[in-house]
Design a protein around this motif. Structure first.
Motif, short mmCIF file in Angstrom:
data_model
loop_
_atom_site.label_atom_id
_atom_site.label_comp_id
_atom_site.label_asym_id
_atom_site.label_seq_id
_atom_site.Cartn_x
_atom_site.Cartn_y
_atom_site.Cartn_z
N VAL A 269 0.93 -1.14 0.09
CA VAL A 269 -0.05 0.03 0.11
C VAL A 269 0.81 1.14 -0.04
CG1 VAL A 269 -1.67 1.34 1.21
CG2 VAL A 269 -2.02 -1.02 1.09
N GLU A 270 2.20 1.32 0.51
CA GLU A 270 2.97 2.44 0.87
C GLU A 270 3.89 2.57 -0.54
OE1 GLU A 270 4.94 2.22 4.58
OE2 GLU A 270 2.98 2.69 5.68
N HIS A 271 3.73 1.58 -1.33
CA HIS A 271 4.83 1.73 -2.64
C HIS A 271 4.20 2.50 -3.54
CE1 HIS A 271 7.16 0.73 -5.78
NE2 HIS A 271 8.19 0.27 -4.92
N PRO A 272 4.97 3.39 -4.34
CA PRO A 272 4.37 4.42 -5.23
C PRO A 272 3.63 3.70 -6.40
CG PRO A 272 6.51 5.21 -4.82
CD PRO A 272 6.48 3.63 -3.85
N ALA A 273 3.97 2.36 -6.72
CA ALA A 273 3.30 1.69 -7.78
C ALA A 273 1.87 1.48 -7.63
CB ALA A 273 4.19 0.25 -7.90
N VAL A 274 1.45 1.60 -6.25
CA VAL A 274 -0.15 1.35 -6.17
C VAL A 274 -0.82 2.25 -6.97
CG1 VAL A 274 -0.36 2.69 -3.98
CG2 VAL A 274 -1.75 0.68 -4.41
N GLU A 275 -0.24 3.30 -7.14
CA GLU A 275 -0.90 4.57 -7.77
C GLU A 275 -0.70 4.49 -9.11
OE1 GLU A 275 -3.20 5.90 -6.07
OE2 GLU A 275 -2.48 5.72 -4.06
#
Length: 502
Positions: A269-275
């Motif tokens: 959830v905290e990784h930029p890839a989620v967005e």
């Protein structure tokens, strides 16, 4: 009355007929349809059978997640043998111990683990043969070659009964040597039904799941359950946990479910890839194994939506105790939010907190000795130093502690004595690093590590009956005398993070 149940290997045979061309397993550039998978399962089953493996024999499997490991599970089930998978991060001597303790007759070992193969070969007794998985220079044969030689052979599912073992489910070893829970065909049939009902209701072959944990443990149970509905399993291309690749695969394959633990979910959830990748296909993100920080839970809900599913349980029952479904996860706090709750009892399950008390009562009623008859209940220093983490666990230990005094006062004779031992942090918990373990074990009044031998000595002392019945000994280096707001797992993790950033 018959005790006959479905052989779990029939799941693949059924899907091979009903969903022949539908994807069953995806790993990098490899895609196996259900017909392909069924053929490979039969081929490996034929090879194992030709090598003398049959019903009840144990097959030790030490491998990273791969196609051969997935196939080995169903091939083992199909011939009525017992699958004994290990955590691929274990050391060679630890795998050798699992080999001897399980009574393994065959060993399937990934080619990257030659030291493990050598250690198992030196064990006494050693398996009758070792087959390598993938490239390497050990073993009398290679699993892929065995499958190729026996391709086209059809092996029928061996008849099994409810209590016939299918899987030795080894614990992680946080309380000493790994111990195996014996999972049976009948029990796992119930587990599959229960998981489909409570964790991923409505799952069909239109769904698929990304595997982000070892198939040797809980993830293997999750994929077995999804296979029962024809859903595909998708592996990460390497053993490295590449978060960007995980989110890319979720978007590419329209993944609908994940099985994970709170720490991995937090990382996702905290990784930029989620967005950067579309994850709108996700319907169920299941976390288990430990409680989740409320703030982490809120962030996951805000990022992913109402898709979180928490379940609580033990390896021996593969998680079938309680569930907190998406409908009971709330972003905002309030009277409706189940903060700290592990949910409600699973379908067809009844939570029984009376067992330790009933066992003690039965022991006193039937024990023949005229000398001291002592029952020692293992509680936890949390009964004097509680915190909101591991809520249901702590609640159960408080309930158990209350039975000690009640049973002591209700004893029929002076020889019947009831005691408690309340340990503190002694062995590594859950997914702690070595640094975090070292820090957490010294978070007590004396600033020292408490040894397991101290618990053993306390038990021997209490067994003499010298102490008045109804008493508890705290073996925790004074940890129960402190006021700790969180479990030491989290306190140590915060301290370790602060030291790294300093």
């Amino acid at each position: 009355m018959t005790r006959r149940v479905m052989n779990l290997g029939h799941i693949v045979a059924q899907n091979g007929r009903r969903l022949a061309a539908h994807p069953a397993f995806i790993w990098g550039d490899l895609t196996l349809s259900w017909a392909d998978l069924d053929a490979e399962v039969s081929a490996l089953a034929a090879g194992l059978r030709a090598r003398g493996i049959g019903k009840g024999d144990r097959i030790l499997v030490h491998s990273k997640n791969c196609d051969a490991m997935f196939v080995s599970m169903f091939a083992t089930f199909r011939i009525g043998a017992v699958w004994v998978p290990t955590n691929f991060r274990l050391l060679p001597d630890e795998v050798a111990y699992l080999s001897t303790s399980s009574g393994a007759k065959a060993f399937l070992c990934h080619g990257d683990f030659s030291d493990h193969a050598a250690a198992v070969a030196k064990a006494a007794p050693a398996p009758e043969f070792t087959w390598r998985i993938g490239p390497g220079a050990f073993g009398e044969d290679e699993v892929g070659a065995v499958i190729a030689r026996h391709r086209g052979e059809r092996v029928a599912d061996v008849a099994v009964e409810h209590d016939d073992p299918c899987w030795f489910f080894f614990t992680s070893g946080t309380t000493g040597r790994s111990k195996a829970a014996v999972l049976t065909h009948g029990q796992m049939g119930f587990v599959i039904t229960n998981h489909l009902c409570d964790l991923v209701p409505g799952t069909t072959e239109a769904d698929c799941s990304l595997v982000v944990a070892p198939l040797s443990h809980g993830a293997g149970v999750h994929q077995l359950m999804l296979a029962a509905r024809g859903a595909a399993s998708i592996l990460l291309p390497t053993e490295r946990f590449d978060i960007d690749e995980a989110w890319r695969l979720i978007a590419r394959h329209r993944v609908t479910s994940l099985f994970t633990v709170p720490t991995i979910l937090k990382m996702l959830v905290e990784h930029p890839a989620v967005e950067q990748h579309d994850h709108s296909s996700l319907r169920y993100v299941i976390y288990a194994g430990a409680p989740m920080y409320r703030e982490d839970q809120k962030r996951a809900l805000a990022t992913l939506g109402s898709v979180l599913v928490q379940y609580f349980g033990l390896g021996e029952v593969t998680g079938n105790i309680t569930v907190l479904p998406p409908s009971l996860h709330f972003v905002e706090d309030g009277p409706h939010a189940r903060v700290g709750s592990c949910g409600y009892a699973r379908t067809a399950m009844q939570v029984n907190a009376l067992s330790p008390a009933r066992m003690a009562q039965t022991y006193f009623a039937k024990a023949a000795s005229a000398a001291t008859r002592a029952v020692i209940q293992i509680t936890d220093m949390k009964i004097a130093n509680p915190n909101p983490d591991f809520f249901s666990y702590t609640m159960s230990k408080h309930a158990l502690a209350s039975t000690i005094a009640m049973l002591a006062k209700g004893a029929r004779t002076p020889q019947d004595r009831v005691y408690g031992i309340a340990p503190g942090a002694i062995l590594a918990s859950h997914d702690q690093s070595e640094d975090e373990t070292e820090l957490s074990h010294r978070m007590n009044l004396l600033g020292r590590k408490t040894g397991a031998d101290e618990i053993a000595r306390a038990a021997l002392f209490l067994a003499t009956g010298t102490l008045a019945s109804g008493q508890s000994l705290f073996i925790d280096s004074g940890q129960h005398l402190l006021d700790q707001p969180r479990d030491v797992i989290w306190l140590a993790r915060e301290l370790a993070a602060a030291e790294r950033s300093a």
